[in-house]
Design a protein around this motif. Structure first.
Motif, PDB file in Angstrom:
ATOM      1  N   LYS A  89       2.903   0.443   5.383  1.00 42.32           N
ATOM      2  CA  LYS A  89       3.389  -0.400   4.289  1.00 42.32           C
ATOM      3  C   LYS A  89       4.504   0.276   3.509  1.00 42.32           C
ATOM      4  O   LYS A  89       5.496  -0.342   3.169  1.00 42.32           O
ATOM      5  CB  LYS A  89       2.240  -0.783   3.354  1.00 42.32           C
ATOM      6  CG  LYS A  89       1.306  -1.783   3.959  1.00 42.32           C
ATOM      7  CD  LYS A  89       0.271  -2.216   2.967  1.00 42.32           C
ATOM      8  CE  LYS A  89      -0.654  -3.241   3.609  1.00 42.32           C
ATOM      9  NZ  LYS A  89      -1.683  -3.679   2.700  1.00 42.32           N
ATOM     10  N   THR A  90       4.335   1.566   3.205  1.00 45.84           N
ATOM     11  CA  THR A  90       5.346   2.304   2.457  1.00 45.84           C
ATOM     12  C   THR A  90       5.559   3.653   3.123  1.00 45.84           C
ATOM     13  O   THR A  90       4.642   4.447   3.229  1.00 45.84           O
ATOM     14  CB  THR A  90       4.903   2.523   0.994  1.00 45.84           C
ATOM     15  OG1 THR A  90       4.661   1.259   0.388  1.00 45.84           O
ATOM     16  CG2 THR A  90       5.969   3.252   0.213  1.00 45.84           C
ATOM     17  N   ARG A  92       7.886   7.087   2.909  1.00 43.80           N
ATOM     18  CA  ARG A  92       8.752   7.860   2.021  1.00 43.80           C
ATOM     19  C   ARG A  92       9.608   8.817   2.852  1.00 43.80           C
ATOM     20  O   ARG A  92       9.091   9.533   3.695  1.00 43.80           O
ATOM     21  CB  ARG A  92       7.915   8.631   1.009  1.00 43.80           C
ATOM     22  CG  ARG A  92       7.290   7.747  -0.015  1.00 43.80           C
ATOM     23  CD  ARG A  92       6.407   8.554  -0.967  1.00 43.80           C
ATOM     24  NE  ARG A  92       5.896   7.733  -2.038  1.00 43.80           N
ATOM     25  CZ  ARG A  92       4.898   6.873  -1.927  1.00 43.80           C
ATOM     26  NH1 ARG A  92       4.304   6.727  -0.778  1.00 43.80           N
ATOM     27  NH2 ARG A  92       4.498   6.162  -2.949  1.00 43.80           N
ATOM     28  N   ARG A 118       8.198  -1.116   3.432  1.00 43.51           N
ATOM     29  CA  ARG A 118       9.086  -0.534   2.421  1.00 43.51           C
ATOM     30  C   ARG A 118       9.433   0.886   2.848  1.00 43.51           C
ATOM     31  O   ARG A 118       8.583   1.634   3.289  1.00 43.51           O
ATOM     32  CB  ARG A 118       8.397  -0.467   1.056  1.00 43.51           C
ATOM     33  CG  ARG A 118       8.170  -1.797   0.430  1.00 43.51           C
ATOM     34  CD  ARG A 118       7.403  -1.692  -0.867  1.00 43.51           C
ATOM     35  NE  ARG A 118       7.964  -0.683  -1.753  1.00 43.51           N
ATOM     36  CZ  ARG A 118       7.361  -0.243  -2.828  1.00 43.51           C
ATOM     37  NH1 ARG A 118       6.166  -0.679  -3.145  1.00 43.51           N
ATOM     38  NH2 ARG A 118       7.920   0.652  -3.604  1.00 43.51           N
TER      39      ARG A 118
END
Length: 128
Positions: A89-90, A92, A118
């Protein structure tokens, strides 16, 4: 006998402008736009800290090499394949300062095409 023309009364707009200007100056001096820092507060000095990436981030080196938790990753596709649905989902990213912008854009596109919802770019932020 001729009638005298009625003179038009002019409104004192200059006085109104002066009052508005004085109010503006008063509020600029009396008010603050942001709360000032506490006088007793000493900010953290980051010059001596060891620069490390957060633990759950994909590090992109200046040469385009990828690493996750110290281990080299073959590609962004291989990295995403190891993640769970929740972790996808995310994602970094911590890019090196010298990494070309186009490489970073291409990498984020590849991550998005592999299912990342994301992609967040983690950067250093300094207090100036």
């Amino acid at each position: 006998m001729r009638r005298a023309r009625a003179t038009q009364k002019r409104e004192p707009t200059i006085a109104l402008i002066n009052i508005v200007f004085l109010m503006l100056v008063f509020f600029m001096v009396a008010g603050t736009l942001a709360q000032p820092l506490d006088g007793d507060l000493d900010l953290v000095r980051t010059a001596d800290l060891e620069g490390r990436a957060p633990p759950d981030t994909l590090v992109v080196h200046a040469d385009g090499r990828l690493s996750y938790r110290g281990e080299t990753q073959a590609s962004a596709t291989a990295y995403v394949a190891t993640l769970s649905e929740e972790e996808r989902k995310t994602i970094r990213l911590v890019p090196d300062r010298e990494l070309p912008a186009q490489t970073l854009v291409d990498l984020t596109r590849e991550l998005r095409s592999q299912g990342a919802e994301r992609v967040l770019v983690v950067t250093e932020r300094g207090l100036q």
